[in-house]
Scaffold this active site. Sequence first.
Site, PDB file in Angstrom:
ATOM      1  N   GLU A  16     -34.711   6.356  -9.429  1.00 49.65           N
ATOM      2  CA  GLU A  16     -35.695   5.988  -8.402  1.00 49.65           C
ATOM      3  C   GLU A  16     -37.088   6.421  -8.851  1.00 49.65           C
ATOM      4  O   GLU A  16     -37.270   7.542  -9.346  1.00 49.65           O
ATOM      5  CB  GLU A  16     -35.303   6.696  -7.095  1.00 49.65           C
ATOM      6  CG  GLU A  16     -35.432   5.844  -5.876  1.00 49.65           C
ATOM      7  CD  GLU A  16     -34.514   4.623  -5.869  1.00 49.65           C
ATOM      8  OE1 GLU A  16     -34.965   3.536  -6.321  1.00 49.65           O
ATOM      9  OE2 GLU A  16     -33.390   4.740  -5.392  1.00 49.65           O
ATOM     10  N   THR A  18     -38.652   5.323 -11.320  1.00 50.64           N
ATOM     11  CA  THR A  18     -38.711   5.360 -12.780  1.00 50.64           C
ATOM     12  C   THR A  18     -39.152   4.015 -13.345  1.00 50.64           C
ATOM     13  O   THR A  18     -39.604   3.946 -14.486  1.00 50.64           O
ATOM     14  CB  THR A  18     -37.330   5.705 -13.377  1.00 50.64           C
ATOM     15  OG1 THR A  18     -36.359   4.885 -12.715  1.00 50.64           O
ATOM     16  CG2 THR A  18     -36.978   7.168 -13.177  1.00 50.64           C
ATOM     17  N   ASP A  19     -39.027   2.930 -12.540  1.00 44.04           N
ATOM     18  CA  ASP A  19     -39.248   1.597 -13.138  1.00 44.04           C
ATOM     19  C   ASP A  19     -40.716   1.336 -13.476  1.00 44.04           C
ATOM     20  O   ASP A  19     -41.005   0.586 -14.398  1.00 44.04           O
ATOM     21  CB  ASP A  19     -38.642   0.461 -12.288  1.00 44.04           C
ATOM     22  CG  ASP A  19     -39.255   0.297 -10.919  1.00 44.04           C
ATOM     23  OD1 ASP A  19     -40.007   1.200 -10.464  1.00 44.04           O
ATOM     24  OD2 ASP A  19     -38.993  -0.742 -10.286  1.00 44.04           O
ATOM     25  N   LEU A 108     -33.953  -2.118   0.822  1.00 43.75           N
ATOM     26  CA  LEU A 108     -32.953  -2.974   0.168  1.00 43.75           C
ATOM     27  C   LEU A 108     -33.620  -4.193  -0.461  1.00 43.75           C
ATOM     28  O   LEU A 108     -32.971  -5.184  -0.772  1.00 43.75           O
ATOM     29  CB  LEU A 108     -31.887  -3.420   1.181  1.00 43.75           C
ATOM     30  CG  LEU A 108     -31.081  -2.283   1.823  1.00 43.75           C
ATOM     31  CD1 LEU A 108     -30.244  -2.799   2.986  1.00 43.75           C
ATOM     32  CD2 LEU A 108     -30.176  -1.615   0.795  1.00 43.75           C
ATOM     33  N   SER A 109     -34.935  -4.128  -0.605  1.00 42.34           N
ATOM     34  CA  SER A 109     -35.709  -5.175  -1.282  1.00 42.34           C
ATOM     35  C   SER A 109     -35.657  -6.522  -0.584  1.00 42.34           C
ATOM     36  O   SER A 109     -35.428  -7.561  -1.224  1.00 42.34           O
ATOM     37  CB  SER A 109     -35.238  -5.356  -2.721  1.00 42.34           C
ATOM     38  OG  SER A 109     -35.579  -4.247  -3.436  1.00 42.34           O
ATOM     39  N   ASP A 155     -36.609  -4.611  -8.561  1.00 45.26           N
ATOM     40  CA  ASP A 155     -36.080  -5.419  -7.451  1.00 45.26           C
ATOM     41  C   ASP A 155     -36.044  -6.896  -7.829  1.00 45.26           C
ATOM     42  O   ASP A 155     -35.080  -7.607  -7.523  1.00 45.26           O
ATOM     43  CB  ASP A 155     -36.957  -5.240  -6.206  1.00 45.26           C
ATOM     44  CG  ASP A 155     -37.117  -3.781  -5.819  1.00 45.26           C
ATOM     45  OD1 ASP A 155     -36.399  -2.937  -6.389  1.00 45.26           O
ATOM     46  OD2 ASP A 155     -37.966  -3.489  -4.972  1.00 45.26           O
TER      47      ASP A 155
HETATM   48  C1  GLA Z   1     -39.431   0.040  -4.517  1.00 45.37           C
HETATM   49  C2  GLA Z   1     -40.091  -0.742  -5.639  1.00 45.37           C
HETATM   50  C3  GLA Z   1     -39.286  -0.630  -6.933  1.00 45.37           C
HETATM   51  C4  GLA Z   1     -38.995   0.839  -7.268  1.00 45.37           C
HETATM   52  C5  GLA Z   1     -38.455   1.576  -6.056  1.00 45.37           C
HETATM   53  C6  GLA Z   1     -38.332   3.055  -6.296  1.00 45.37           C
HETATM   54  O1  GLA Z   1     -38.202  -0.540  -4.193  1.00 45.37           O
HETATM   55  O2  GLA Z   1     -40.213  -2.096  -5.281  1.00 45.37           O
HETATM   56  O3  GLA Z   1     -39.957  -1.270  -7.978  1.00 45.37           O
HETATM   57  O4  GLA Z   1     -40.131   1.454  -7.792  1.00 45.37           O
HETATM   58  O5  GLA Z   1     -39.260   1.396  -4.914  1.00 45.37           O
HETATM   59  O6  GLA Z   1     -37.423   3.292  -7.305  1.00 45.37           O
END
Ligand code: GLA
Length: 365
Positions: A16, A18-19, A108-109, A155
């Site tokens: 989390e 880290t992206d 949950l995107s 995501d």
């Molecule tokens: C959100 C962002 C992702 C990621 C997460 C945390 O979902 O859209 O790109 O950074 O938070 O890991």
Amino acid sequence: MPRLFRAPGRINLIGEHTDYNQGWVLPAAIDLAAWAAFVPRPGRRIEIRSAQYKDCAVFDLDEEPVRPERRHWSDDLRGVARLLRRAGVELMGCSIMLDSEVPIGAGLSSSAAVTVAVAYGLLATSSASLGLTELALLCQRASHEFSGAKCGVMDFYIACHGRAGELAMLDTRSLEARWLPWPAKASLVVCDTKVRHDNATSEYNLRREQCERAARQLGLPSLRDAGAGDFARLEPLLAARVRHVVSENQRVVDAAAAIERVDYGALGELLNASHRSLRDDYQVSCAELDCMVELCRERPGVYGARMMGGGFGGCALALVAPECVAAMRRQVARDYTEATGLQPSIWECHAAGGVGEMEEKDVAH
Ligand code: GLA
């Protein structure tokens, strides 16, 4: 007959924040999706309606969108249309109807799912195509430019590439994924706290800025290249942020190994450690998420639990022995309501496939 496109929400097992530091993540697309039905219309207008919002979004394909003063749910969708046109795709006027099963603001995107479904539909209805990774990057850019959320690629990547029954260990630097089997003898249980925090986007962007500042001070291209020895050279706040990113990247690598060894005890411990790091070093948890995670961990058969996604509300994720899921769901829901007065949603999720068009026979049902 409308053409119907579907893109999934996601969970992230571990990795989390880290992206956007070019690190590793371990997401899977889930069996909750956003849907976009497309009907062509004459002219250059795109009209978008959503079952989740009252107002309709209308824009002309030839007009450069002005960044609205107030945020609107359609910002990224206009952005996607604009970026596709900039990339040379000849879009046609159309009416789009949206619906989604992915709860909004739950981590949950939901918004990546809608954006990817619409972007994919715009391409398909214009008889154009783009590789799935390019599509994911275009959607991410739309979010950066049009709604100001400086999110990472995770995501969008998983909404595009998701596979039924598998998790992606994604290297967000190379954008290469190693696909791992969904835990065969453990269940992943999503626990929605029902807390939605308004400041999540600004705090998120602030964390990203802090990471970029720390990388600059360390003379590194990104925190992906930072190591344990680097913390001491930074002021305490930045050191804590870096400690999270460095340790979380290692946890993703360790989690992938634990999945491959089918060692759910070790995997659960990694989830617990991830939560502590997000709560104490990265400071993106909240009281309700901490409460949910604690209540999960008290239940028999729970290997581990942590907050998931950007934070400040939304969902926790627990790794649970399958025979204990029913009792765990009941008891955690009861205890959480007693502690917070909120009614959580708790359910077992499954890995699903990425974006695609529904065939006519599926649409009829
Ligand atoms: C959100 C962002 C992702 C990621 C997460 C945390 O979902 O859209 O790109 O950074 O938070 O890991």
